[in-house]
Write a protein that holds these residues in place. Structure first.
Motif, mmCIF file in Angstrom:
data_model
loop_
_atom_site.group_PDB
_atom_site.id
_atom_site.type_symbol
_atom_site.label_atom_id
_atom_site.label_comp_id
_atom_site.label_asym_id
_atom_site.label_seq_id
_atom_site.Cartn_x
_atom_site.Cartn_y
_atom_site.Cartn_z
ATOM 1 N N ASP A 1 27.271 -38.180 -25.969
ATOM 2 C CA ASP A 1 26.787 -39.103 -24.934
ATOM 3 C C ASP A 1 25.751 -40.104 -25.443
ATOM 4 O O ASP A 1 25.398 -41.051 -24.747
ATOM 5 N N ASP A 2 25.233 -39.886 -26.672
ATOM 6 C CA ASP A 2 24.166 -40.758 -27.167
ATOM 7 C C ASP A 2 23.953 -40.507 -28.654
ATOM 8 O O ASP A 2 24.510 -39.569 -29.231
ATOM 9 N N SER A 3 23.105 -41.342 -29.257
ATOM 10 C CA SER A 3 22.677 -41.116 -30.647
ATOM 11 C C SER A 3 21.282 -40.498 -30.597
ATOM 12 O O SER A 3 20.356 -41.082 -30.021
ATOM 13 N N TYR A 4 21.157 -39.296 -31.196
ATOM 14 C CA TYR A 4 19.908 -38.531 -31.060
ATOM 15 C C TYR A 4 19.107 -38.530 -32.353
ATOM 16 O O TYR A 4 19.669 -38.493 -33.453
ATOM 17 N N SER A 5 17.779 -38.561 -32.198
ATOM 18 C CA SER A 5 16.892 -38.455 -33.364
ATOM 19 C C SER A 5 15.859 -37.359 -33.121
ATOM 20 O O SER A 5 15.511 -37.048 -31.971
ATOM 21 N N TYR A 6 15.358 -36.810 -34.219
ATOM 22 C CA TYR A 6 14.487 -35.626 -34.196
ATOM 23 C C TYR A 6 13.017 -36.035 -34.255
ATOM 24 O O TYR A 6 12.637 -36.881 -35.059
ATOM 25 N N ASP A 7 12.214 -35.429 -33.387
ATOM 26 C CA ASP A 7 10.761 -35.646 -33.409
ATOM 27 C C ASP A 7 10.088 -34.314 -33.730
ATOM 28 O O ASP A 7 10.042 -33.411 -32.885
ATOM 29 N N LYS A 8 9.576 -34.213 -34.954
ATOM 30 C CA LYS A 8 8.982 -32.957 -35.438
ATOM 31 C C LYS A 8 7.774 -32.538 -34.599
ATOM 32 O O LYS A 8 7.561 -31.356 -34.327
ATOM 33 N N SER A 9 6.963 -33.511 -34.184
ATOM 34 C CA SER A 9 5.700 -33.194 -33.498
ATOM 35 C C SER A 9 5.922 -32.564 -32.130
ATOM 36 O O SER A 9 5.123 -31.750 -31.673
ATOM 37 N N THR A 10 7.018 -32.915 -31.460
ATOM 38 C CA THR A 10 7.273 -32.352 -30.122
ATOM 39 C C THR A 10 8.379 -31.291 -30.139
ATOM 40 O O THR A 10 8.761 -30.784 -29.086
ATOM 41 N N HIS A 11 8.915 -30.968 -31.331
ATOM 42 C CA HIS A 11 9.997 -29.973 -31.455
ATOM 43 C C HIS A 11 11.157 -30.335 -30.517
ATOM 44 O O HIS A 11 11.626 -29.513 -29.732
ATOM 45 N N ALA A 12 11.576 -31.595 -30.598
ATOM 46 C CA ALA A 12 12.608 -32.075 -29.672
ATOM 47 C C ALA A 12 13.490 -33.114 -30.355
ATOM 48 O O ALA A 12 13.126 -33.689 -31.388
ATOM 49 N N VAL A 13 14.692 -33.335 -29.766
ATOM 50 C CA VAL A 13 15.532 -34.477 -30.152
ATOM 51 C C VAL A 13 15.692 -35.373 -28.926
ATOM 52 O O VAL A 13 15.770 -34.885 -27.789
ATOM 53 N N TYR A 14 15.708 -36.700 -29.177
ATOM 54 C CA TYR A 14 15.745 -37.675 -28.091
ATOM 55 C C TYR A 14 16.947 -38.595 -28.237
ATOM 56 O O TYR A 14 17.256 -39.047 -29.340
ATOM 57 N N GLY A 15 17.593 -38.916 -27.114
ATOM 58 C CA GLY A 15 18.671 -39.897 -27.101
ATOM 59 C C GLY A 15 18.085 -41.293 -27.065
ATOM 60 O O GLY A 15 17.234 -41.585 -26.217
ATOM 61 N N SER A 16 18.537 -42.183 -27.979
ATOM 62 C CA SER A 16 17.933 -43.518 -28.090
ATOM 63 C C SER A 16 18.255 -44.397 -26.883
ATOM 64 O O SER A 16 17.471 -45.249 -26.490
ATOM 65 N N ARG A 17 19.417 -44.183 -26.260
ATOM 66 C CA ARG A 17 19.843 -45.041 -25.149
ATOM 67 C C ARG A 17 19.523 -44.415 -23.798
ATOM 68 O O ARG A 17 18.940 -45.062 -22.924
ATOM 69 N N THR A 18 19.877 -43.137 -23.647
ATOM 70 C CA THR A 18 19.725 -42.480 -22.338
ATOM 71 C C THR A 18 18.327 -41.898 -22.124
ATOM 72 O O THR A 18 17.918 -41.650 -20.990
#
Length: 717
Positions: free
Chosen positions: A670-687
């Motif tokens: 559903d999206d292109s996801y990137s990893y954020d080490k500081s929040t222990h999460a991955v985020y979708g760039s569009r959604t």
């Protein structure tokens, strides 16, 4: 009260390592120049007397690790073969890239997969460093200085219509296939799981060459995979015949001559409390009420040192193994079964030789007197934890009154321990119900109850008091006696700060002002998250902020337990350090002088290393069994909790069975996801969609790979 100990605490090591890094950076600016400590102090802006003292300590550490040389007294120069070279241990990740951990450097050095040369997981390597794009320090492997291992587990793949093949290894421990020439197959057939020995790796060759030394069987089969796990970590699953023969010859009689040298406690009420499936009972408790109203509590430990003597092949084998290995379906014991389950085991209705810590306690669990030495006991009853728990809860059944007294004393000791700074990680452990073919038919969680805590507190008491007895004299001053300690360093301050900042986003507060406040904050945090959605995530992160407990001759204390002195004394059937502790304690009881530290420190390091391997093998066996259990649930959906996040995906754990599966980022369509080490999460760039550690998600089980011990999940909307 014991006097303050004089030593450079390991908790200050990170500060000295940071100063060492500054020193090397300064000296490397002109690597051919000789500096005195004042020039170095000025060069890194450490100018006051306290800072200069730390510089001197850091220089000594750098000199000891041969990173710098002392040309004459008080004058130093960089010790480099080539400018920018460093020595360290290489660690590969799943992508084939690696990091090299260098002592004295805070950050690991990144090595791109094209620059790893012929290095393998865990090898000691010489690297050359350079700055990538002007800012990021990277490295290339110049030379493998020391191979950590040469034997690997993998699957033989024959090349069609040829008389050679390759072994494809299971793990990241070797990042290339091993070429097997004609005549080196050892009876293996195409597709067999095997153990391969790497024989050479010629310069310029893409693959190392090897020979097959053991055929394990067909991949995916239960026995093959369990033996593969043991072989992967170099853990033996049978004893050499000569070791078994020596064990069989042991005199198991309780003879009058030996009894006369011991405190005969066979007439004192004694019993064991153990798991229902236990066979090696290495501890028992005795109790009786004294005329003065106090309680005499004996902690009796199997006297393995009476039977296993230094210099014998039995002792050599026990030392090499260093620990029993507990896999899901079996125990690989440290000692042959005749010792572990028979001669040494404190079985009911049998006289046994023991090494004991006997305490006189009042009703407030305060020690009035203590005694350490060899005894002979007779266990009157064997309880399972469940049976002992039943007596605590119902106050009924045989010996209920005695168990209730022990429970009351244990609860007082536990409460005091927590008040004094102990941290109460009480995580449940996954266990399996297996059928007669070792197939998993159910999963349950081992949860510690009062009966478990009862045994735990008396074992902790014995371990602590034995350690103090050896380490302190009667006035409470340090004795300088060499001993083997179980140590647990303070947590890394940077990890604690990261934990504090992260949990604050959930409304939890942590006070990091001092050691006591940190322990209180962690206990409060663990209590406050119980039953909350974020419980698993915060418990996991809190665990990761802790140091690893190891064996050492340096008594730096045990942070997690809140003890200044602590040793392992209570499980010599399954842990070699406990056997060493028994021998040393008897040596000091006999008036012996303190032996050299160096030899014992080497043994402590070996035992720590073998303990890590055993823990990894146990973890792999649990993963294998979880995958086997989940094979029956392919295509089914579950609600899980995100238990780990990485650059390439995240793991989801199913709470009801502990099974963990991977969701790859490339499979999130559903999206292109990137990893954020500081929040222990991955985020979708569009959604803007977010998948964070601790989040609940609905998943489907799409793949169960027994050989890789891996589950693949898919997000279900």
């Amino acid at each position: 009260m014991p006097k303050k100990r004089k030593y450079i605490s390991q908790k200050n090591d990170h500060k000295l390592m940071e100063i060492g890094r500054l020193i090397l950076r300064f000296m490397n600016e002109n690597a051919s120049k000789i500096y005195n400590y004042k020039q170095i102090s000025d060069g890194i802006d450490h100018k006051n007397p306290r800072q200069r003292e730390l510089v001197i300590q850091a220089l000594h550490k750098l000199q000891a690790s041969e990173k710098i040389k002392e040309t004459e007294k008080g004058k130093y120069i960089v010790n480099l073969k080539i400018a920018g070279t460093l020595t360290g241990v290489i660690d590969f990740n799943q992508s084939g890239n690696a990091y090299v951990k260098v002592e004295g450097l805070k950050d690991d050095i990144f090595i791109h997969s094209k620059n790893v040369k012929d290095a393998l997981q865990g090898d000691k390597v010489l690297i050359v460093t350079y700055t990538y794009k002007g800012k990021k320090l990277e490295g290339s492997v110049l030379e493998v200085l020391e191979r950590t291992r040469t034997e690997f587990v993998g699957t033989l793949q024959m090349v069609a219509h040829k008389d050679f093949g390759f072994v494809v290894c299971d793990k990241k421990s070797i990042n290339t296939d091993i070429f097997i020439p004609k005549g080196k197959f050892g009876g293996a057939e195409d597709g067999n799981k095997v153990v391969v020995k790497m024989t050479e790796w010629k310069p310029g060759d893409k693959n190392p060459e090897g020979e097959i030394i053991q055929v394990l069987g067909a991949p995916g089969e239960h026995e093959t995979e369990i033996h593969s796990i043991l072989a992967e970590y170099g853990l033996p699953y049978t004893f050499p015949e000569e070791v078994e023969r020596e064990a069989d010859k042991i005199d198991r009689s309780i003879n009058a001559e030996e009894v006369a040298k011991r405190w005969d406690m066979r007439n004192v009420l004694t019993f064991t409390i153990d798991p229902k499936d236990a066979k090696d009972f290495d501890d028992a408790l005795s109790m009786r009420k004294l005329d003065n109203g106090n309680w005499e509590i004996g902690v009796h430990i199997a006297d393995v040192s009476h039977y296993v003597v230094p210099g014998t092949i039995l002792d050599d084998e026990a030392y090499q193994r260093a620990t029993s290995v507990y896999l899901v379906d079996r125990v690989v014991p440290m000692l042959p079964e005749v010792l572990s389950n028979d001669v040494c085991s404190l079985r009911p209705n049998e006289d046994k030789f023991t090494f004991s810590a006997v305490f006189e306690l009042n009703d407030n669990a305060e020690i009035q007197k203590q005694w350490f030495g060899r005894t002979v006991i007779h266990s009157d009853r064997r309880f399972t934890y469940e049976e002992a728990q039943e007596r605590i809860e119902t106050k009924e059944g045989d010996l209920a009154e005695e168990i209730l007294v022990l429970d009351k004393l244990a609860k007082i000791m536990r409460q005091k321990r927590i008040k004094d700074g102990a941290i109460t990680f009480d995580r449940s452990e996954v266990r399996f119900n297996l059928d007669e073919n070792n197939e998993p038919v159910g999963v349950y969680f081992k949860i510690s109850k009062d009966s478990n805590h009862l045994i735990e507190e008396f074992m902790l008491l014995a371990n602590k008091k034995v350690s103090e007895f050896v380490s302190l004299n009667k006035r409470g001053d340090i004795s300088q006696n060499t001993f083997i300690y179980r140590v647990h360093d303070d947590p890394d301050p940077a990890k604690l700060e990261a934990l504090r900042d992260f949990v604050s986003t959930f409304g939890y507060k942590m006070d990091l002002a001092n050691t006591k406040k940190v322990a209180e904050s962690l206990n409060r945090l663990l209590h406050d998250v119980k039953g909350k959605g974020e419980e698993n995530m915060i418990e996991t992160l809190a665990m990761r902020s802790m140091s690893k407990a190891v064996y050492s001759t340096e008594p730096i204390g045990h942070y997690g337990l809140g003890f200044d002195y602590y040793s392992h004394f209570t499980s010599p059937i399954r842990r070699y350090p406990d056997l060493l502790a028994h021998r040393l304690l008897q040596h000091y009881l006999d008036g012996g002088k303190s032996p050299s530290k160096d030899e014992l420190e080497e043994k402590a390091k070996h035992c720590s290393s073998m303990e890590r391997l055993a823990a990894d093998a146990e973890r792999d066996s649990i993963k294998f069994m979880q995958v086997k259990f989940m094979e029956k649930h392919l295509g089914e959906t579950f609600v899980g909790v995100i238990s780990g996040v990485a650059e390439f995906g995240f793991w989801v754990e199913i709470p009801e069975n502990g099974a963990e599966g991977l969701i790859k980022l490339r499979d999130l369509m559903d999206d292109s996801y990137s990893y954020d080490k500081s929040t222990h999460a991955v985020y979708g760039s569009r959604t803007g969609n977010r998948y964070q550690l601790g989040d609940q998600v609905k998943i489907k089980v799409v793949k169960a790979n027994l050989i890789q011990k891996q589950l693949d999940f898919k997000i279900v909307e």
